[in-house]
Design a protein around this motif. Sequence first.
Motif, PDB file in Angstrom:
ATOM      1  N   MET A  83      53.707  41.910  38.032  1.00 42.86           N
ATOM      2  CA  MET A  83      52.484  41.378  38.617  1.00 42.86           C
ATOM      3  C   MET A  83      51.603  40.756  37.536  1.00 42.86           C
ATOM      4  O   MET A  83      51.003  39.723  37.744  1.00 42.86           O
ATOM      5  CB  MET A  83      51.750  42.512  39.350  1.00 42.86           C
ATOM      6  N   ARG A  84      51.526  41.446  36.401  1.00 42.73           N
ATOM      7  CA  ARG A  84      50.689  40.959  35.318  1.00 42.73           C
ATOM      8  C   ARG A  84      51.181  39.627  34.768  1.00 42.73           C
ATOM      9  O   ARG A  84      50.394  38.753  34.446  1.00 42.73           O
ATOM     10  CB  ARG A  84      50.678  41.998  34.208  1.00 42.73           C
ATOM     11  N   ILE A  85      52.492  39.477  34.699  1.00 47.41           N
ATOM     12  CA  ILE A  85      53.066  38.230  34.185  1.00 47.41           C
ATOM     13  C   ILE A  85      52.783  37.081  35.138  1.00 47.41           C
ATOM     14  O   ILE A  85      52.462  35.970  34.706  1.00 47.41           O
ATOM     15  CB  ILE A  85      54.579  38.401  33.947  1.00 47.41           C
ATOM     16  N   SER A  86      52.873  37.327  36.430  1.00 52.63           N
ATOM     17  CA  SER A  86      52.613  36.252  37.394  1.00 52.63           C
ATOM     18  C   SER A  86      51.150  35.799  37.346  1.00 52.63           C
ATOM     19  O   SER A  86      50.874  34.607  37.526  1.00 52.63           O
ATOM     20  CB  SER A  86      52.997  36.701  38.799  1.00 52.63           C
ATOM     21  N   LEU A 125      49.988  32.001  36.418  1.00 52.83           N
ATOM     22  CA  LEU A 125      49.052  31.270  37.266  1.00 52.83           C
ATOM     23  C   LEU A 125      47.867  30.759  36.452  1.00 52.83           C
ATOM     24  O   LEU A 125      47.439  29.610  36.606  1.00 52.83           O
ATOM     25  CB  LEU A 125      48.564  32.160  38.410  1.00 52.83           C
ATOM     26  N   ARG A 126      47.331  31.578  35.560  1.00 54.96           N
ATOM     27  CA  ARG A 126      46.217  31.159  34.707  1.00 54.96           C
ATOM     28  C   ARG A 126      46.616  29.993  33.811  1.00 54.96           C
ATOM     29  O   ARG A 126      45.852  29.044  33.626  1.00 54.96           O
ATOM     30  CB  ARG A 126      45.737  32.323  33.854  1.00 54.96           C
ATOM     31  N   ILE A 127      47.808  30.062  33.246  1.00 55.94           N
ATOM     32  CA  ILE A 127      48.274  28.994  32.366  1.00 55.94           C
ATOM     33  C   ILE A 127      48.453  27.693  33.149  1.00 55.94           C
ATOM     34  O   ILE A 127      48.073  26.613  32.685  1.00 55.94           O
ATOM     35  CB  ILE A 127      49.578  29.412  31.660  1.00 55.94           C
TER      36      ILE A 127
END
Length: 69
Positions: free
Chosen positions: A1-4, A8-10
């Motif tokens: 979840m943290r990676i997604s 998304l932020r990038i």
Amino acid sequence: MRISIWILRIVIFLLLVSFAAKNTEIVSVNYYLGFEWQVPMVIVLLACFVLGTAFGFLACAIKKVKKQS
């Protein structure tokens, strides 16, 4: 979840940077008494976004303070 979330932020950051790169033309912002300010369009858009966000935050904060009183 943290990676997604980071992905998304990038992606959003890259979209905003590409938008800024496409809007570099100089625009004239005219004020009263003949004052004129010439800046890149991306600066005007960013300023409008920041002011709108600040006014929205202030409106919500005032409403919350009134509700607590």
